[in-house]
Design a protein around this motif. Sequence first.
Motif, PDB file in Angstrom:
ATOM      1  N   VAL A 228       1.091  17.379   6.161  1.00 27.64           N
ATOM      2  CA  VAL A 228       1.369  16.462   5.044  1.00 27.64           C
ATOM      3  C   VAL A 228       2.564  16.947   4.237  1.00 27.64           C
ATOM      4  CG1 VAL A 228       0.424  15.419   2.945  1.00 27.64           C
ATOM      5  CG2 VAL A 228      -1.068  15.855   4.912  1.00 27.64           C
ATOM      6  N   GLU A 229       3.370  15.999   3.793  1.00 25.95           N
ATOM      7  CA  GLU A 229       4.424  16.251   2.811  1.00 25.95           C
ATOM      8  C   GLU A 229       3.884  15.778   1.459  1.00 25.95           C
ATOM      9  OE1 GLU A 229       7.912  14.265   4.217  1.00 25.95           O
ATOM     10  OE2 GLU A 229       7.806  15.211   6.200  1.00 25.95           O
ATOM     11  N   PRO A 230       3.435  16.697   0.603  1.00 24.25           N
ATOM     12  CA  PRO A 230       2.724  16.305  -0.629  1.00 24.25           C
ATOM     13  C   PRO A 230       3.662  15.731  -1.689  1.00 24.25           C
ATOM     14  CG  PRO A 230       2.995  18.682  -0.543  1.00 24.25           C
ATOM     15  CD  PRO A 230       3.530  18.159   0.758  1.00 24.25           C
TER      16      PRO A 230
ATOM     17  N   ARG B 241       2.508  13.319   8.459  1.00 27.92           N
ATOM     18  CA  ARG B 241       3.466  13.382   9.561  1.00 27.92           C
ATOM     19  C   ARG B 241       2.856  12.928  10.877  1.00 27.92           C
ATOM     20  NH1 ARG B 241       6.746  19.130   8.732  1.00 27.92           N
ATOM     21  NH2 ARG B 241       8.124  18.399   7.041  1.00 27.92           N
ATOM     22  N   ASP B 242       1.582  13.238  11.098  1.00 27.56           N
ATOM     23  CA  ASP B 242       0.950  12.876  12.360  1.00 27.56           C
ATOM     24  C   ASP B 242       0.803  11.362  12.508  1.00 27.56           C
ATOM     25  OD1 ASP B 242       0.599  15.597  13.111  1.00 27.56           O
ATOM     26  OD2 ASP B 242      -1.120  15.706  11.754  1.00 27.56           O
ATOM     27  N   ARG B 243       0.556  10.688  11.407  1.00 23.39           N
ATOM     28  CA  ARG B 243       0.361   9.234  11.461  1.00 23.39           C
ATOM     29  C   ARG B 243       1.607   8.455  11.060  1.00 23.39           C
ATOM     30  NH1 ARG B 243      -3.632  12.175  11.003  1.00 23.39           N
ATOM     31  NH2 ARG B 243      -5.749  11.661  11.682  1.00 23.39           N
ATOM     32  N   GLY B 244       2.604   9.174  10.547  1.00 19.55           N
ATOM     33  CA  GLY B 244       3.853   8.516  10.179  1.00 19.55           C
ATOM     34  C   GLY B 244       3.697   7.492   9.089  1.00 19.55           C
ATOM     35  N   ALA B 245       2.831   7.791   8.109  1.00 23.71           N
ATOM     36  CA  ALA B 245       2.570   6.818   7.049  1.00 23.71           C
ATOM     37  C   ALA B 245       2.069   7.543   5.804  1.00 23.71           C
ATOM     38  CB  ALA B 245       1.537   5.790   7.504  1.00 23.71           C
ATOM     39  N   GLU B 246       2.127   6.833   4.666  1.00 19.71           N
ATOM     40  CA  GLU B 246       1.598   7.366   3.410  1.00 19.71           C
ATOM     41  C   GLU B 246       0.079   7.429   3.485  1.00 19.71           C
ATOM     42  OE1 GLU B 246       1.282   6.090  -1.327  1.00 19.71           O
ATOM     43  OE2 GLU B 246       2.688   5.069   0.020  1.00 19.71           O
ATOM     44  N   ARG B 247      -0.478   8.509   2.962  1.00 17.41           N
ATOM     45  CA  ARG B 247      -1.924   8.675   2.948  1.00 17.41           C
ATOM     46  C   ARG B 247      -2.362   9.314   1.630  1.00 17.41           C
ATOM     47  NH1 ARG B 247      -1.750   5.663   6.515  1.00 17.41           N
ATOM     48  NH2 ARG B 247      -2.740   5.735   8.577  1.00 17.41           N
TER      49      ARG B 247
ATOM     50  N   PRO C 292       8.784   8.445  -2.902  1.00 17.88           N
ATOM     51  CA  PRO C 292       8.971   7.250  -3.735  1.00 17.88           C
ATOM     52  C   PRO C 292       9.079   7.603  -5.204  1.00 17.88           C
ATOM     53  CG  PRO C 292       6.704   7.421  -2.970  1.00 17.88           C
ATOM     54  CD  PRO C 292       7.462   8.487  -2.253  1.00 17.88           C
ATOM     55  N   ASP C 293       9.780   6.754  -5.951  1.00 18.51           N
ATOM     56  CA  ASP C 293       9.931   6.977  -7.390  1.00 18.51           C
ATOM     57  C   ASP C 293       8.597   6.896  -8.118  1.00 18.51           C
ATOM     58  OD1 ASP C 293      12.669   7.266  -7.082  1.00 18.51           O
ATOM     59  OD2 ASP C 293      13.058   5.132  -7.389  1.00 18.51           O
ATOM     60  N   VAL C 294       7.715   6.014  -7.650  1.00 21.85           N
ATOM     61  CA  VAL C 294       6.398   5.845  -8.259  1.00 21.85           C
ATOM     62  C   VAL C 294       5.344   5.994  -7.166  1.00 21.85           C
ATOM     63  CG1 VAL C 294       4.858   4.303  -9.517  1.00 21.85           C
ATOM     64  CG2 VAL C 294       7.325   4.287 -10.011  1.00 21.85           C
ATOM     65  N   VAL C 295       4.410   6.923  -7.373  1.00 24.86           N
ATOM     66  CA  VAL C 295       3.321   7.132  -6.431  1.00 24.86           C
ATOM     67  C   VAL C 295       2.040   6.614  -7.062  1.00 24.86           C
ATOM     68  CG1 VAL C 295       2.055   8.821  -5.057  1.00 24.86           C
ATOM     69  CG2 VAL C 295       4.480   9.184  -5.545  1.00 24.86           C
ATOM     70  N   THR C 296       1.476   5.551  -6.511  1.00 24.14           N
ATOM     71  CA  THR C 296       0.313   4.887  -7.108  1.00 24.14           C
ATOM     72  C   THR C 296      -0.968   5.432  -6.483  1.00 24.14           C
ATOM     73  OG1 THR C 296       0.539   3.092  -5.491  1.00 24.14           O
ATOM     74  CG2 THR C 296       1.603   2.798  -7.641  1.00 24.14           C
ATOM     75  N   VAL C 297      -1.359   6.624  -6.903  1.00 27.54           N
ATOM     76  CA  VAL C 297      -2.559   7.246  -6.347  1.00 27.54           C
ATOM     77  C   VAL C 297      -3.805   6.471  -6.766  1.00 27.54           C
ATOM     78  CG1 VAL C 297      -3.908   9.364  -6.201  1.00 27.54           C
ATOM     79  CG2 VAL C 297      -1.422   9.485  -6.372  1.00 27.54           C
ATOM     80  N   ARG C 298      -3.943   6.239  -8.070  1.00 24.56           N
ATOM     81  CA  ARG C 298      -5.154   5.585  -8.562  1.00 24.56           C
ATOM     82  C   ARG C 298      -5.306   4.183  -7.999  1.00 24.56           C
ATOM     83  NH1 ARG C 298      -5.906   7.282 -14.920  1.00 24.56           N
ATOM     84  NH2 ARG C 298      -5.480   9.507 -14.666  1.00 24.56           N
TER      85      ARG C 298
END
Length: 325
Positions: free
Chosen positions: A186-188, A205-211, A234-240
């Motif tokens: 993961v790239e945190p 990285r393994d799935r090539g997508a945001e997780r 991304p400029d904004v990370v919408t975790v919640r």
Amino acid sequence: MAIAKAERLMNLALCLLGTRRPLSKRELRESIEAYVEAFGTGGGPAGSDDSFNRMFERDKDDLRELGLVIETVENLDGDVGYLARRDSNRLPPITIDAEEAAALGLAAKVWQQARLAGAASGALQKLRAAGLPEDVDPYEAHSALEPRIPVHEASFEPLMLACRDRRPVVFDYRKATAARPEQRHVEPWALECWRGHWYLAGWDRDRGAERVFRLSRITGKVRARAGKFTADVPDVVTVRETVASWAGESADRSALIRLRTGAGYPLRAKAAHIREVGEGWDELEIPYGHGLDAWLVEFGPDVVVLEPAELRADVVDRLRAVAKG
């Protein structure tokens, strides 16, 4: 190695801040002990001048990246010198009113049970030394409020540092529907607390997508990896918002489930309607959104999905995957 570089950068910064006139590369090379030990004072082995020039340029760039304003000045003879003027590298006076001090005090209290407590306390001491009003105690203001953010997961600190330093990480992660953990690269990007649980957003990285990963499901140690990020942050990370949608918070449909009596309180709290059907079961109408199937699987044999059919199929598929291990 890291300590030696930090000391060299500190000495270079002090030289540039302490001079009243621009210093040439030769003068800096002869003034800083680390340069003298590595390259001498000039006229050394072949290639030493080039090696010094490369190191000096890297050090200068590192200091500028840290925020030091370094000026390059050329005199009438064409010689280039460097200096860091104090007026260009001095922060403006800090002024804090009572309300702002109270907010800082509350923020510091949040981390009293984590390793950031020392840093928060030290920051407030520095603010007081810089001019925080003596009649304002940021720890006592609004003492009726006692904010707390629990940090029990051992993975929190290494992930926080990895987010700050932009370092890829590797850890073992057990999904809610999996019997065994699996390794994730993961790239945190960001950590965020939502409803008492910490979550990490990043690029898988393994799935090539945001997780998004729940820290309580990380097993073992978080290991940092060398190299740079491969995906843009991304400029904004919408975790919640992401976690809420997975938990069905943004649902626009309903699902009908059967729930064992006395079980599944979180599902009962969300239910629009609850009806007793006898024989130890209740029937619930609950919001249906993305990720509801994964959540229902966590309740195991206490839940039976009645409708819609696609939700029932998804839950059955996940249960079969868990059974296979």
